[in-house]
Design a protein around this motif. Sequence first.
Motif, PDB file in Angstrom:
ATOM      1  N   PHE A  24       0.870  -1.177   0.000  1.00 45.82           N
ATOM      2  CA  PHE A  24       0.000   0.000   0.000  1.00 45.82           C
ATOM      3  C   PHE A  24       0.904   1.223   0.000  1.00 45.82           C
ATOM      4  N   ASP A  25       1.325   1.617  -1.191  1.00 45.65           N
ATOM      5  CA  ASP A  25       2.331   2.658  -1.331  1.00 45.65           C
ATOM      6  C   ASP A  25       1.895   3.705  -2.351  1.00 45.65           C
ATOM      7  N   GLU A  26       2.819   4.572  -2.723  1.00 41.34           N
ATOM      8  CA  GLU A  26       2.524   5.631  -3.689  1.00 41.34           C
ATOM      9  C   GLU A  26       2.160   5.059  -5.055  1.00 41.34           C
ATOM     10  N   ARG A  29      -1.504   4.249  -4.943  1.00 42.68           N
ATOM     11  CA  ARG A  29      -2.309   5.478  -5.009  1.00 42.68           C
ATOM     12  C   ARG A  29      -2.319   6.046  -6.428  1.00 42.68           C
ATOM     13  N   GLN A 112      -9.965  -3.579   1.463  1.00 39.90           N
ATOM     14  CA  GLN A 112      -9.020  -2.717   2.148  1.00 39.90           C
ATOM     15  C   GLN A 112      -9.054  -1.347   1.489  1.00 39.90           C
ATOM     16  N   THR A 113      -8.713  -0.339   2.290  1.00 40.05           N
ATOM     17  CA  THR A 113      -8.628   1.026   1.767  1.00 40.05           C
ATOM     18  C   THR A 113      -7.263   1.216   1.105  1.00 40.05           C
ATOM     19  N   THR A 115      -4.897   2.796   2.159  1.00 41.75           N
ATOM     20  CA  THR A 115      -3.828   2.734   3.165  1.00 41.75           C
ATOM     21  C   THR A 115      -3.688   1.340   3.772  1.00 41.75           C
ATOM     22  N   GLU A 117      -6.128  -0.328   5.393  1.00 40.67           N
ATOM     23  CA  GLU A 117      -7.051  -0.579   6.513  1.00 40.67           C
ATOM     24  C   GLU A 117      -8.167  -1.522   6.071  1.00 40.67           C
TER      25      GLU A 117
END
Length: 162
Positions: A24-26, A29, A112-113, A115, A117
């Motif tokens: 879950f990184d850049e 995103r 999961q989001t 981030t 979560e």
Amino acid sequence: MAIRPIIRFPDPLLGIAAETVGRFDEDLRQLAEDLLDTMRAAPGIGITAPHIGVLRRVTVIELDRKAAPRTFINPEIVWRSSETARHSEGSVSMPGISEEVERPASVRVRYQTLTGEPAEEEADGLMAVCLQHEIDQLDGIFWTRRLSRLKRERAEKRFKKS
């Protein structure tokens, strides 16, 4: 942010199950932002990473431009209602073609989001349809496989002519 090329039906990548996201990184995103831009340009209301040739379990849904877009990482359906509903469906990978599909009217999805979560929510109506449609794609099930053989062949023939 970038608009990426969309893979068109019958590309074999559309029939491959996507891999679980672990980082879950850049980069994740950025992928989600690119998916949103690509979906809006298509135009569409839902898109998965496999639609742009990235076999990762990421989907973005935006039912209404007035509401914030939703990103679901590693989504899975954990409950389906016994009640069903019919809704017209199509795909950014098969523009201009739609058919009515019957699916459970409500679902509960674990995901999961961005981030990482964990989250879970129930959906009905158009959001339930979109989640099921996009999760199918993440599982390598193109939406036309939910049609009868006759309707599927007719839709594919119409697409080839367009």
